[in-house]
Design a protein around this motif. Structure first.
Motif, mmCIF file in Angstrom:
data_model
loop_
_atom_site.group_PDB
_atom_site.id
_atom_site.type_symbol
_atom_site.label_atom_id
_atom_site.label_comp_id
_atom_site.label_asym_id
_atom_site.label_seq_id
_atom_site.Cartn_x
_atom_site.Cartn_y
_atom_site.Cartn_z
ATOM 1 N N TYR A 150 0.831 -1.216 0.000
ATOM 2 C CA TYR A 150 0.000 0.000 0.000
ATOM 3 C C TYR A 150 0.859 1.257 0.000
ATOM 4 N N GLY A 151 1.710 1.376 -1.049
ATOM 5 C CA GLY A 151 2.684 2.458 -1.058
ATOM 6 C C GLY A 151 2.556 3.450 -2.189
ATOM 7 N N TYR A 152 3.027 4.659 -1.927
ATOM 8 C CA TYR A 152 3.303 5.600 -3.008
ATOM 9 C C TYR A 152 4.441 5.020 -3.840
ATOM 10 N N MET A 153 4.378 5.186 -5.162
ATOM 11 C CA MET A 153 5.378 4.597 -6.036
ATOM 12 C C MET A 153 6.256 5.697 -6.643
ATOM 13 N N LEU A 154 6.164 5.897 -7.957
ATOM 14 C CA LEU A 154 6.922 6.935 -8.652
ATOM 15 C C LEU A 154 5.954 7.832 -9.419
ATOM 16 N N ASP A 155 6.303 9.096 -9.551
ATOM 17 C CA ASP A 155 5.549 9.984 -10.436
ATOM 18 C C ASP A 155 5.939 9.669 -11.872
ATOM 19 N N LEU A 156 4.967 9.372 -12.718
ATOM 20 C CA LEU A 156 5.211 9.016 -14.108
ATOM 21 C C LEU A 156 4.512 10.017 -15.035
ATOM 22 N N ALA A 159 3.215 13.442 -13.781
ATOM 23 C CA ALA A 159 2.346 13.492 -12.590
ATOM 24 C C ALA A 159 3.137 13.982 -11.382
ATOM 25 N N THR A 160 2.451 14.514 -10.395
ATOM 26 C CA THR A 160 3.124 15.053 -9.209
ATOM 27 C C THR A 160 2.543 14.530 -7.900
ATOM 28 N N ALA A 161 1.705 13.478 -7.955
ATOM 29 C CA ALA A 161 1.017 13.017 -6.750
ATOM 30 C C ALA A 161 1.994 12.566 -5.671
ATOM 31 N N VAL A 162 3.057 11.854 -6.060
ATOM 32 C CA VAL A 162 4.022 11.383 -5.057
ATOM 33 C C VAL A 162 4.785 12.562 -4.456
ATOM 34 N N ALA A 163 5.246 13.461 -5.298
ATOM 35 C CA ALA A 163 5.954 14.637 -4.791
ATOM 36 C C ALA A 163 5.059 15.478 -3.882
ATOM 37 N N ASP A 164 3.799 15.622 -4.251
ATOM 38 C CA ASP A 164 2.864 16.388 -3.413
ATOM 39 C C ASP A 164 2.679 15.718 -2.052
ATOM 40 N N ALA A 165 2.524 14.393 -2.060
ATOM 41 C CA ALA A 165 2.352 13.669 -0.800
ATOM 42 C C ALA A 165 3.607 13.734 0.039
ATOM 43 N N ALA A 166 4.767 13.675 -0.598
ATOM 44 C CA ALA A 166 6.031 13.733 0.144
ATOM 45 C C ALA A 166 6.171 15.057 0.888
ATOM 46 N N ARG A 167 5.748 16.137 0.253
ATOM 47 C CA ARG A 167 5.785 17.434 0.945
ATOM 48 C C ARG A 167 4.824 17.461 2.126
ATOM 49 N N GLY A 199 -3.872 10.498 -3.536
ATOM 50 C CA GLY A 199 -2.945 10.231 -4.621
ATOM 51 C C GLY A 199 -2.281 8.886 -4.620
ATOM 52 N N LEU A 200 -2.461 8.089 -3.567
ATOM 53 C CA LEU A 200 -1.682 6.855 -3.464
ATOM 54 C C LEU A 200 -2.143 5.785 -4.443
ATOM 55 N N ASP A 201 -3.410 5.484 -4.462
ATOM 56 C CA ASP A 201 -3.880 4.360 -5.274
ATOM 57 C C ASP A 201 -3.610 4.581 -6.757
ATOM 58 N N VAL A 202 -3.756 5.800 -7.215
ATOM 59 C CA VAL A 202 -3.536 6.054 -8.635
ATOM 60 C C VAL A 202 -2.070 5.872 -8.990
ATOM 61 N N THR A 203 -1.156 6.249 -8.089
ATOM 62 C CA THR A 203 0.263 6.059 -8.395
ATOM 63 C C THR A 203 0.620 4.572 -8.411
ATOM 64 N N LEU A 204 0.002 3.798 -7.524
ATOM 65 C CA LEU A 204 0.291 2.370 -7.489
ATOM 66 C C LEU A 204 -0.206 1.693 -8.756
ATOM 67 N N ARG A 205 -1.424 2.005 -9.164
ATOM 68 C CA ARG A 205 -1.986 1.356 -10.350
ATOM 69 C C ARG A 205 -1.240 1.771 -11.619
ATOM 70 N N ARG A 206 -0.893 3.033 -11.733
ATOM 71 C CA ARG A 206 -0.133 3.487 -12.899
ATOM 72 C C ARG A 206 1.244 2.831 -12.945
ATOM 73 N N PHE A 207 1.881 2.732 -11.797
ATOM 74 C CA PHE A 207 3.196 2.095 -11.744
ATOM 75 C C PHE A 207 3.108 0.644 -12.202
ATOM 76 N N ALA A 208 2.121 -0.081 -11.724
ATOM 77 C CA ALA A 208 1.989 -1.493 -12.088
ATOM 78 C C ALA A 208 1.839 -1.657 -13.594
ATOM 79 N N VAL A 209 1.016 -0.838 -14.218
ATOM 80 C CA VAL A 209 0.807 -0.926 -15.665
ATOM 81 C C VAL A 209 2.092 -0.595 -16.416
#
Length: 255
Positions: A150-156, A159-167, A199-209
């Motif tokens: 259940y993790g934040y992955m990478l911004d692809l 996208a900026t969801a991971v960077a936004d969450a990190a801040r 922003g977490l779930d969308v980053t995980l699903r995008r990363f997997a694809v």
């Protein structure tokens, strides 16, 4: 009343986990030594594989905010003991900054003989905002596998969801892209279907694809009814099964 997440135990454990003892050790960093805890399997006759439980947060800040470092949270102790009960050593550690984990892994490799570990069979485990640090580690060190829950992955793709969450949540995001990750290291991604963390779930699903499109060996375990941190807050048969599947993945890749 505020929930003390540092003291919440896992909702599931396995036989023998409660009996696993912990050994205290130290590793060197450029700013001085730091401690790590080694949870050793029972009846170890050969060099054991090991799982490192990765932190993406600086412990001084975690301690100031929550009172104890990640390695001493009940959930981290619980996971490390479960892993050891399956025959795999578990390592939790202190850091000053998330990048200290590189020095820890190098210490485990350099002192594997003394510690009774197999330097060729090291895996990493991370969850939530700790996952980007684990991905950064995967990009620069060789591992047998990684379990990412259940993790934040990478911004692809801009996208900026991971960077936004990190801040917002103050976790580290190493400068790593998908192409920096190895193509032959099995990855288990555990998705919580009811995770509402921004922003977490969308980053995980995008990363997997995207990872699958690039040929990375990714397995996604969908825990469809689970909230974030389900291993702490969702005491259900499905959660217990998901935890067992994570342990089975680690056993399959390391033993």
């Amino acid at each position: 009343m505020t929930t003390d997440f540092t003291s919440i135990p896992l909702v599931h454990t396995i036989p023998g986990a409660a009996d696993i003892a912990v050994e205290r050790h130290h590793y060197a960093t450029e700013h001085g030594p730091l401690g790590f805890d080694l949870y050793r399997p029972h009846q170890q006759n050969t060099s054991a594989p090991v799982v490192v439980f990765v932190s993406g947060l600086p412990d001084p800040g975690v301690v100031a905010l929550l009172g104890k470092p990640l390695k001493d949270w009940a959930s981290y102790v619980g996971w490390a003991r479960m892993v050891a009960a399956t025959g795999i050593a578990g390592v939790t550690y202190l850091n000053r900054e998330p990048g200290d984990v590189v020095a820890l892994v190098q210490h485990l490799r350099d002192h594997a003989g003394q510690l009774g570990l197999d330097p060729a069979r090291i895996a990493i485990w991370a969850c939530s905002g700790n996952v980007p640090t684990a991905l950064g580690l995967l990009a620069r060190e060789r591992f047998s596998c990684a379990a990412l829950l259940y993790g934040y992955m990478l911004d692809l793709d801009g996208a900026t969801a991971v960077a936004d969450a990190a801040r917002q949540y103050h976790f580290a995001v190493p400068p790593v892209g998908l192409d920096d990750l190895p193509r032959d290291v099995p990855l288990l991604l555990v998705r919580a279907g009811r995770d509402v963390t921004p922003g977490l779930d969308v980053t995980l699903r995008r990363f997997a694809v995207a990872a699958r499109a690039r040929g990375l060996p990714v397995t996604v375990l969908d825990h469809l009814e689970a909230p974030h941190a389900f291993d702490l807050v969702d005491d259900s048969p499905a959660t217990r099964d998901a935890i067992e599947q994570v342990l089975a993945f680690l056993r399959r890749e390391l033993l």
